[in-house]
Design an enzyme around this catalytic site. Structure first.
Site, PDB file in Angstrom:
ATOM      1  CB  SER A   1      -2.983  -1.697   3.906  1.00 12.09           C
ATOM      2  OG  SER A   1      -2.744  -1.211   3.397  1.00 12.09           O
TER       3      SER A   1
ATOM      4  NE  ARG B   1       6.522   0.641   5.832  1.00 14.27           N
ATOM      5  CZ  ARG B   1       7.667   0.543   5.168  1.00 14.27           C
ATOM      6  NH1 ARG B   1       7.760   0.523   4.221  1.00 14.27           N
ATOM      7  NH2 ARG B   1       8.826  -0.433   5.799  1.00 14.27           N
TER       8      ARG B   1
ATOM      9  N   GLY C   1      -3.717  -5.825  -0.375  1.00 19.94           N
ATOM     10  CA  GLY C   1      -3.257  -4.039  -0.328  1.00 19.94           C
ATOM     11  C   GLY C   1      -1.674  -4.407  -0.136  1.00 19.94           C
TER      12      GLY C   1
ATOM     13  CB  SER D   1       0.687   0.179  -1.272  1.00 19.98           C
ATOM     14  OG  SER D   1       1.466   1.588  -1.193  1.00 19.98           O
ATOM     15  CG  HIS D   2       3.497   3.197   1.943  1.00 18.93           C
ATOM     16  ND1 HIS D   2       4.985   2.819   2.611  1.00 18.93           N
ATOM     17  CD2 HIS D   2       3.670   3.458   1.421  1.00 18.93           C
ATOM     18  CE1 HIS D   2       5.465   3.727   1.470  1.00 18.93           C
ATOM     19  NE2 HIS D   2       5.208   3.715   0.960  1.00 18.93           N
TER      20      HIS D   2
ATOM     21  CB  SER E   1       2.854   6.677  -4.826  1.00 20.41           C
ATOM     22  OG  SER E   1       1.877   5.976  -5.685  1.00 20.41           O
ATOM     23  CB  CYS E   2       6.844   8.097  -0.794  1.00 18.47           C
ATOM     24  SG  CYS E   2       5.030   7.445  -0.296  1.00 18.47           S
TER      25      CYS E   2
HETATM   26  P1  FAD Z   1      -2.235   2.449  -0.965  1.00 19.86           P
HETATM   27  O1  FAD Z   1      -0.847   3.117  -1.324  1.00 19.86           O
HETATM   28  O2  FAD Z   1      -3.546   3.233  -1.409  1.00 19.86           O
HETATM   29  O3  FAD Z   1      -2.724   1.268  -1.343  1.00 19.86           O
HETATM   30  C1  FAD Z   1      -3.652   0.075  -1.770  1.00 19.86           C
HETATM   31  C2  FAD Z   1      -2.845  -1.670  -2.722  1.00 19.86           C
HETATM   32  O4  FAD Z   1      -4.165  -1.911  -2.431  1.00 19.86           O
HETATM   33  C3  FAD Z   1      -3.077  -1.271  -3.851  1.00 19.86           C
HETATM   34  O5  FAD Z   1      -1.850  -1.215  -4.703  1.00 19.86           O
HETATM   35  C4  FAD Z   1      -4.454  -1.428  -4.043  1.00 19.86           C
HETATM   36  O6  FAD Z   1      -4.019  -1.901  -6.040  1.00 19.86           O
HETATM   37  C5  FAD Z   1      -4.619  -2.671  -3.248  1.00 19.86           C
HETATM   38  N1  FAD Z   1      -6.040  -3.157  -3.587  1.00 19.86           N
HETATM   39  C6  FAD Z   1      -7.185  -2.451  -3.197  1.00 19.86           C
HETATM   40  N2  FAD Z   1      -7.954  -3.225  -2.401  1.00 19.86           N
HETATM   41  C7  FAD Z   1      -8.078  -4.244  -2.712  1.00 19.86           C
HETATM   42  C8  FAD Z   1      -8.976  -5.588  -2.817  1.00 19.86           C
HETATM   43  N3  FAD Z   1      -9.602  -5.474  -2.919  1.00 19.86           N
HETATM   44  N4  FAD Z   1      -7.785  -6.998  -3.345  1.00 19.86           N
HETATM   45  C9  FAD Z   1      -6.771  -6.677  -3.284  1.00 19.86           C
HETATM   46  N5  FAD Z   1      -5.685  -5.824  -3.706  1.00 19.86           N
HETATM   47  C10 FAD Z   1      -6.119  -4.397  -3.078  1.00 19.86           C
HETATM   48  N6  FAD Z   1       3.661   9.242   1.812  1.00 19.86           N
HETATM   49  C11 FAD Z   1       4.525   9.926   2.678  1.00 19.86           C
HETATM   50  O7  FAD Z   1       4.791   8.914   3.898  1.00 19.86           O
HETATM   51  N7  FAD Z   1       5.283  10.758   2.530  1.00 19.86           N
HETATM   52  C12 FAD Z   1       5.890  10.877   0.969  1.00 19.86           C
HETATM   53  O8  FAD Z   1       6.930  11.290   0.248  1.00 19.86           O
HETATM   54  C13 FAD Z   1       4.498  10.335  -0.302  1.00 19.86           C
HETATM   55  N8  FAD Z   1       4.781  10.748  -1.195  1.00 19.86           N
HETATM   56  C14 FAD Z   1       3.478  10.506  -1.774  1.00 19.86           C
HETATM   57  C15 FAD Z   1       3.322  10.828  -3.358  1.00 19.86           C
HETATM   58  C16 FAD Z   1       2.386  10.294  -4.254  1.00 19.86           C
HETATM   59  C17 FAD Z   1       2.476  10.830  -5.653  1.00 19.86           C
HETATM   60  C18 FAD Z   1       1.623   9.858  -3.711  1.00 19.86           C
HETATM   61  C19 FAD Z   1       0.699   9.555  -4.432  1.00 19.86           C
HETATM   62  C20 FAD Z   1       0.943   9.223  -2.413  1.00 19.86           C
HETATM   63  C21 FAD Z   1       2.057  10.044  -1.223  1.00 19.86           C
HETATM   64  N9  FAD Z   1       2.173   9.792  -0.176  1.00 19.86           N
HETATM   65  C22 FAD Z   1       3.979   9.665   0.766  1.00 19.86           C
HETATM   66  C23 FAD Z   1       1.278   8.916   0.514  1.00 19.86           C
HETATM   67  C24 FAD Z   1       1.639   6.883   0.725  1.00 19.86           C
HETATM   68  O9  FAD Z   1       1.734   6.774  -0.283  1.00 19.86           O
HETATM   69  C25 FAD Z   1       0.369   6.875   1.233  1.00 19.86           C
HETATM   70  O10 FAD Z   1      -0.172   7.127   2.229  1.00 19.86           O
HETATM   71  C26 FAD Z   1       0.214   5.278   1.130  1.00 19.86           C
HETATM   72  O11 FAD Z   1      -0.253   5.055   0.053  1.00 19.86           O
HETATM   73  C27 FAD Z   1      -0.796   4.570   1.826  1.00 19.86           C
HETATM   74  O12 FAD Z   1      -0.640   3.428   1.902  1.00 19.86           O
HETATM   75  P2  FAD Z   1      -2.395   1.957   2.125  1.00 19.86           P
HETATM   76  O13 FAD Z   1      -1.372   0.787   2.081  1.00 19.86           O
HETATM   77  O14 FAD Z   1      -3.211   2.289   2.838  1.00 19.86           O
HETATM   78  O15 FAD Z   1      -3.030   2.150   0.246  1.00 19.86           O
END
Ligand code: FAD
Length: 451
Positions: free
Chosen positions: A110, A304, A7, A9-10, A41-42
């Site tokens: 993640s 984070r 993953g 993202s953050h 996405s933020c």
């Molecule tokens: P995600 O962002 O869900 O990313 C997971 C990643 O893992 C994805 O890219 C996916 O493709 C990849 N993945 C998943 N499974 C696999 C696999 N098996 N193999 C390879 N890759 C994989 N939070 C804030 O604190 N402030 C904000 O202002 C804010 N604004 C937001 C606005 C929007 C429109 C949205 C949708 C969310 C917002 N958030 C905000 C929330 C924040 O974006 C999420 O909390 C954060 O992105 C979570 O990060 P993550 O790493 O858990 O997962």
């Protein structure tokens, strides 16, 4: 040592960054199943409103930058299963459809979440969209300038729904905002605040259909034309579903312990039920400071922090995830608000007995004119009436005073009381604020109420 991070993202980004900061010679393989790494996405609203021009700028890192630091970045490659006994994962290369096995010493997941689909007929009609990730950002951007899209219906009036509604209102569309709860942003703000924001939304041509349950998405020729609720039917050329998220964890069933909602169970070191496998981000819970219990709070800030903790523990440190207050902030047209911890409206759901005081003031002394920034400010402080502990707060104004919530977040984390806050030292300068900060004022009023 070989670390695999899943993953980008953050949570994944921070894990990789944390490992590089402390042990840059670690062998890291970083997997992303999408075709783009570290989209934020933020930042999507800023892109959709044209503040940020290039969708590809809404990111922290490029594969090239990360490869230059020695990270093996794999884009469009999905990790599909884990064998914890063998310490291996199966990787599916989505470009050539091949699969291979990779060994790890430590594995950090993640995998995040995807937008939840409302379980009603018509969810697969054309023009039923979501708002998360780069692909949806590009599709939504096209709809902001599509003359065939006049009526936009947003389902879910939380943070993301409000962002979507504001984007399309500013794009000149007629927006309907539906929520099953009686108020928009009901989980973030109490009624004193949402009454003001509801009026603001209506003033910007956003029709609030709160307290309504979506029954179906109706369509013609495979394309959505209306959203039907238990109370009305809303013509819709575009529907945006922003009603919660679903953890991306189906592939982990039977391998890791999951909660009944599909979240990965982790301990305070981000360790899962299997040795050497860590999980962070939106597919996990976090420790919630006001209660000390675990809670699902899907925020980048939490992902984070968890990513950094996981990185440290992967490298042999012994670090616990600190409790968080779930602080967040947002602008709704002219207003800026922030909230942290427990509100009157979320108290019962958290099993907490609380009391609140609500105060309004001006941001600066009365002699300072509005043109110089002096604005009305709304503030609500929530506390435990028994031991006076501060549990949370909300603030809103047309002036950006949201940073006050960071002070309250600290107070919640440090288990401070009304007595601490009532006379806490905050600066004064008429260009900024008043001799008694509104946080002092509220805590003093709360103590009077309890006396
Ligand atoms: P995600 O962002 O869900 O990313 C997971 C990643 O893992 C994805 O890219 C996916 O493709 C990849 N993945 C998943 N499974 C696999 C696999 N098996 N193999 C390879 N890759 C994989 N939070 C804030 O604190 N402030 C904000 O202002 C804010 N604004 C937001 C606005 C929007 C429109 C949205 C949708 C969310 C917002 N958030 C905000 C929330 C924040 O974006 C999420 O909390 C954060 O992105 C979570 O990060 P993550 O790493 O858990 O997962």
């Amino acid at each position: 040592m070989k670390v695999i991070v899943v993953g980008s993202s953050h949570g994944g980004f921070e894990t990789v960054r944390g490992i590089l900061a402390e042990k840059p010679d670690t062998e890291i393989q970083w997997y992303e199943k999408g075709d783009f790494i570290s989209f934020l996405s933020c930042g999507m609203q800023l892109y959709l409103e044209g503040v940020v021009k290039d969708v590809n700028a809404v990111r922290y890192a490029t594969p090239e930058q990360m490869r230059a630091q020695g990270v093996n970045v794999f884009v469009h490659q999905e990790v599909t299963s884990i064998n914890p006994d063998e310490h291996t994962v199966v990787v599916h290369n989505l470009d050539d459809d091949s699969t291979r096995e990779e060994k790890y010493d430590k594995l950090v997941l993640s995998a995040g979440a995807v937008p939840a689909k409302i379980p009603v007929p018509g969810g697969d009609l054309k023009n039923v969209y979501a708002m998360r990730g780069r692909d949806w950002a590009i599709k939504l951007k096209e709809k902001t300038v599509d003359p065939d899209v006049q009526n936009v219906t947003v389902v879910g009036a939380g943070y993301i729904g409000i962002e979507a509604a504001e984007v399309f209102s500013k794009a000149g569309k007629h927006v309907t905002l539906i929520d099953i709860l009686p108020r928009p942003l009901a989980l973030y703000l109490d009624q004193e605040f949402t009454d003001v924001l509801s009026k603001t939304l209506k003033d910007h041509n956003i029709y609030l259909a709160t307290g309504q349950t979506v029954k179906s998405f109706n369509g013609e020729d495979g394309q959505v034309t209306a959203v039907k609720t238990d109370q009305a039917e809303y013509p819709s050329d575009l529907v945006i579903e922003t009603a919660g998220i679903k953890p991306n964890t189906d592939w982990l069933k039977g391998t890791l312990d999951l909660t009944d909602k599909g979240l990965v169970k982790v301990n305070d070191h981000q360790e899962t039920s299997q040795p050497d496998i860590y999980a962070v981000g939106d597919s996990t819970k976090v420790p919630f400071a006001p209660t000390g219990k675990e809670l699902q709070i899907a925020l980048a800030t939490n992902a984070r922090r968890q990513g950094r903790i996981a990185a440290k523990n992967v490298l042999g440190d012994d670090m616990k995830m600190p409790a968080v207050s779930g602080s967040s902030a947002l602008s709704v047209f002219d207003y800026h608000f922030a909230s942290t911890g427990i509100k009157e409206g979320t108290s019962a759901a958290n099993g907490v007995l609380s009391q609140s005081v609500f105060v309004t003031d001006t941001t600066q002394p009365p002699f300072v004119p509005n043109e110089a920034g002096n604005q009305k400010v709304y503030f609500k402080l929530t506390f435990d009436p028994g031991n006076h502990r501060i549990l949370g707060a909300q603030i809103m104004s047309k002036r950006d005073v949201t940073a006050n919530m960071n002070a309250i977040s600290l107070a919640v984390q440090a288990k401070m009381t009304l007595d601490d806050l009532a006379y806490a030292d905050f600066f004064f300068q008429p260009g900024f604020d008043r001799p008694w900060n509104i946080m002092n004022v509220a805590a003093q009023k709360a103590l009077q109420t309890l006396a």
